[in-house]
Design a protein around this motif. Structure first.
Motif, PDB file in Angstrom:
ATOM      1  N   VAL A  61      27.675  39.318  42.453  1.00  0.00           N
ATOM      2  CA  VAL A  61      27.451  38.446  43.612  1.00  0.00           C
ATOM      3  C   VAL A  61      26.283  39.024  44.423  1.00  0.00           C
ATOM      4  N   ILE A  62      25.140  38.374  44.295  1.00  0.00           N
ATOM      5  CA  ILE A  62      23.962  38.821  45.049  1.00  0.00           C
ATOM      6  C   ILE A  62      24.133  38.452  46.525  1.00  0.00           C
ATOM      7  N   ALA A  63      24.562  37.228  46.756  1.00  0.00           N
ATOM      8  CA  ALA A  63      24.817  36.781  48.134  1.00  0.00           C
ATOM      9  C   ALA A  63      25.831  35.643  48.105  1.00  0.00           C
ATOM     10  N   GLY A  64      26.672  35.641  49.114  1.00  0.00           N
ATOM     11  CA  GLY A  64      27.647  34.556  49.211  1.00  0.00           C
ATOM     12  C   GLY A  64      27.871  34.191  50.668  1.00  0.00           C
ATOM     13  N   PHE A  65      27.277  33.084  51.067  1.00  0.00           N
ATOM     14  CA  PHE A  65      27.518  32.576  52.421  1.00  0.00           C
ATOM     15  C   PHE A  65      28.732  31.655  52.373  1.00  0.00           C
ATOM     16  N   ASP A  66      29.712  31.906  53.212  1.00  0.00           N
ATOM     17  CA  ASP A  66      30.815  30.955  53.301  1.00  0.00           C
ATOM     18  C   ASP A  66      31.483  31.084  54.657  1.00  0.00           C
ATOM     19  N   ASN A  67      32.334  30.102  54.958  1.00  0.00           N
ATOM     20  CA  ASN A  67      33.084  30.163  56.218  1.00  0.00           C
ATOM     21  C   ASN A  67      34.586  30.130  55.961  1.00  0.00           C
TER      22      ASN A  67
ATOM     23  N   HIS B 198      27.343  40.418  50.360  1.00  0.00           N
ATOM     24  CA  HIS B 198      26.190  40.838  49.570  1.00  0.00           C
ATOM     25  C   HIS B 198      26.525  42.129  48.820  1.00  0.00           C
ATOM     26  N   SER B 199      25.571  42.609  48.030  1.00  0.00           N
ATOM     27  CA  SER B 199      25.766  43.846  47.253  1.00  0.00           C
ATOM     28  C   SER B 199      27.051  43.759  46.423  1.00  0.00           C
ATOM     29  N   ASN B 200      27.193  42.668  45.690  1.00  0.00           N
ATOM     30  CA  ASN B 200      28.387  42.428  44.863  1.00  0.00           C
ATOM     31  C   ASN B 200      29.669  42.526  45.673  1.00  0.00           C
ATOM     32  N   LYS B 201      29.618  42.020  46.870  1.00  0.00           N
ATOM     33  CA  LYS B 201      30.755  41.927  47.806  1.00  0.00           C
ATOM     34  C   LYS B 201      31.175  43.264  48.396  1.00  0.00           C
ATOM     35  N   ILE B 202      30.354  44.268  48.222  1.00  0.00           N
ATOM     36  CA  ILE B 202      30.637  45.528  48.927  1.00  0.00           C
ATOM     37  C   ILE B 202      30.221  45.365  50.386  1.00  0.00           C
ATOM     38  N   GLY B 203      29.155  44.620  50.600  1.00  0.00           N
ATOM     39  CA  GLY B 203      28.672  44.392  51.960  1.00  0.00           C
ATOM     40  C   GLY B 203      29.138  43.052  52.504  1.00  0.00           C
ATOM     41  N   LEU B 204      29.460  43.049  53.804  1.00  0.00           N
ATOM     42  CA  LEU B 204      29.858  41.800  54.462  1.00  0.00           C
ATOM     43  C   LEU B 204      29.317  41.815  55.880  1.00  0.00           C
ATOM     44  N   GLU B 205      28.686  40.743  56.273  1.00  0.00           N
ATOM     45  CA  GLU B 205      28.234  40.650  57.662  1.00  0.00           C
ATOM     46  C   GLU B 205      28.513  39.258  58.219  1.00  0.00           C
ATOM     47  N   LEU B 206      28.706  39.196  59.512  1.00  0.00           N
ATOM     48  CA  LEU B 206      28.960  37.907  60.163  1.00  0.00           C
ATOM     49  C   LEU B 206      27.660  37.134  60.279  1.00  0.00           C
TER      50      LEU B 206
ATOM     51  N   VAL C  18      43.123  40.304  49.081  1.00  0.00           N
ATOM     52  CA  VAL C  18      41.813  39.728  48.741  1.00  0.00           C
ATOM     53  C   VAL C  18      41.047  40.664  47.805  1.00  0.00           C
ATOM     54  N   THR C  19      41.081  41.953  48.101  1.00  0.00           N
ATOM     55  CA  THR C  19      40.381  42.930  47.257  1.00  0.00           C
ATOM     56  C   THR C  19      40.969  42.930  45.844  1.00  0.00           C
ATOM     57  N   ASN C  20      42.287  42.846  45.762  1.00  0.00           N
ATOM     58  CA  ASN C  20      42.928  42.800  44.439  1.00  0.00           C
ATOM     59  C   ASN C  20      42.530  41.540  43.670  1.00  0.00           C
ATOM     60  N   VAL C  21      42.480  40.421  44.376  1.00  0.00           N
ATOM     61  CA  VAL C  21      42.068  39.163  43.732  1.00  0.00           C
ATOM     62  C   VAL C  21      40.645  39.299  43.202  1.00  0.00           C
ATOM     63  N   GLU C  22      39.757  39.882  44.008  1.00  0.00           N
ATOM     64  CA  GLU C  22      38.359  40.021  43.587  1.00  0.00           C
ATOM     65  C   GLU C  22      38.225  40.968  42.397  1.00  0.00           C
ATOM     66  N   SER C  23      39.076  41.997  42.334  1.00  0.00           N
ATOM     67  CA  SER C  23      39.004  42.962  41.225  1.00  0.00           C
ATOM     68  C   SER C  23      39.637  42.407  39.951  1.00  0.00           C
ATOM     69  N   ASN C  24      40.707  41.645  40.113  1.00  0.00           N
ATOM     70  CA  ASN C  24      41.516  41.291  38.938  1.00  0.00           C
ATOM     71  C   ASN C  24      41.464  39.826  38.513  1.00  0.00           C
ATOM     72  N   ILE C  25      41.077  38.943  39.414  1.00  0.00           N
ATOM     73  CA  ILE C  25      41.118  37.512  39.047  1.00  0.00           C
ATOM     74  C   ILE C  25      39.741  36.865  39.155  1.00  0.00           C
ATOM     75  N   SER C  26      39.166  36.865  40.338  1.00  0.00           N
ATOM     76  CA  SER C  26      37.850  36.233  40.497  1.00  0.00           C
ATOM     77  C   SER C  26      37.109  36.827  41.698  1.00  0.00           C
ATOM     78  N   ALA C  27      35.875  37.237  41.448  1.00  0.00           N
ATOM     79  CA  ALA C  27      35.051  37.782  42.535  1.00  0.00           C
ATOM     80  C   ALA C  27      34.611  36.679  43.491  1.00  0.00           C
ATOM     81  N   VAL C  28      34.675  35.456  43.010  1.00  0.00           N
ATOM     82  CA  VAL C  28      34.221  34.339  43.855  1.00  0.00           C
ATOM     83  C   VAL C  28      35.388  33.376  44.099  1.00  0.00           C
ATOM     84  N   TRP C  29      36.496  33.933  44.509  1.00  0.00           N
ATOM     85  CA  TRP C  29      37.711  33.138  44.756  1.00  0.00           C
ATOM     86  C   TRP C  29      37.498  32.095  45.848  1.00  0.00           C
TER      87      TRP C  29
END
Lengths: 133, 111
Positions: free
Chosen positions: A70-76, A104-112, B73-84
């Motif tokens: 995941v390079i970037a993911g904008f969502d609400n 961002h950063s494969n979901k390691i990073g998160l910002e508002l 949420v972290t478990n879901v991202e690791s085990n099911i889908s990163a883009v849940w």
């Protein structure tokens, strides 16, 4: 009644087609109370996934993937990590509320973020991943 | 409110034995709407169920946990889908859509 004119999905697809490559509508559907549009596209080597649901509120997902990354993911979405970040010790009271944010950063990073539109997202792509075009 | 629609002559003739054309067409349209809505509900329900299988719980449980439990949420991202979140949006449309269309169906049936 559906909260958005039917033409809105078409306008969004036109916008994506004008700016991204290989735009494909995965789903365009409506119930008496909501509409959904799901689109996949390419931005250079990246895969872009867009989902918008319009009902009494607007839910959005604008994701950029590089393979499985995941390079970037904008969502609400009502992500508790975003809620914690926004409200700190008061977060518990706000769980379940939609909170605009960016992964961002494969979901390691998160910002508002502020609420993001598809136009904003495309501008972000051009500014931050211009090398991919 | 009424809307005028032209009916092909062959259909008008076909429906003639059932009496008043307008009433017959109303009944036919009502049946068509019920059939279409039922098909839509079944399709949305099937997709709702597919997500429930994928995430191991029903929509309401997932919505509740994913909005309150960061570890979940972290478990879901690791085990099911990163883009849940993408799945959840689609799942929401399917789940809520069943309710939307069921209400509309009820309105038609009670009318």
């Amino acid at each position: 009644m559906v909260a958005t004119p039917p033409g809105d999905s078409a306008r969004l697809v036109t916008l994506l087609e004008a700016n991204l490559q290989d735009v494909a509508v995965l789903e365009e559907d409506a119930t008496p109370r909501r509409t959904i549009l799901r689109v996949s596209a390419k931005w250079g080597r990246y895969r872009v996934l867009v989902t918008e649901i319009i009902s009494t509120a607007r839910e959005y997902r604008y994701y950029v993937l590089d393979g499985a990354l995941v390079i970037a993911g904008f969502d609400n979405a009502a992500d508790p990590r975003a809620t914690d970040l926004r409200y700190g010790k008061q977060a518990k009271r706000h769980y379940g509320e939609n909170v605009p944010h960016l992964h961002h950063s494969n979901k390691i990073g998160l910002e508002l973020t502020e609420e993001v539109t598809c136009v904003d997202f495309i501008a972000w792509l051009k500014e931050n991943l211009s090398e991919a075009r | 409110m009424t809307v005028q629609v032209a009916i092909q002559d062959r259909f008008a003739q076909m429906l003639a034995p059932w009496g008043d054309l307008r009433q017959t067409v109303d009944v036919a349209l009502r049946r068509f709407a019920i059939e279409q809505i039922t098909t839509k509900i079944n399709e949305l329900r099937r997709r709702d169920q597919e997500f429930a299988v994928k995430y191991g719980c029903d929509y309401e449980a997932f919505k509740h946990k994913s909005a309150r439990d960061a570890q979940f949420v972290t478990n879901v991202e690791s085990n099911i889908s990163a883009v849940w979140e993408l799945d959840l949006a689609e799942w929401q449309f399917c789940h809520e859509g069943v309710r939307d269309w069921s209400q509309r169906l009820q309105e038609i049936l009670l009318d």
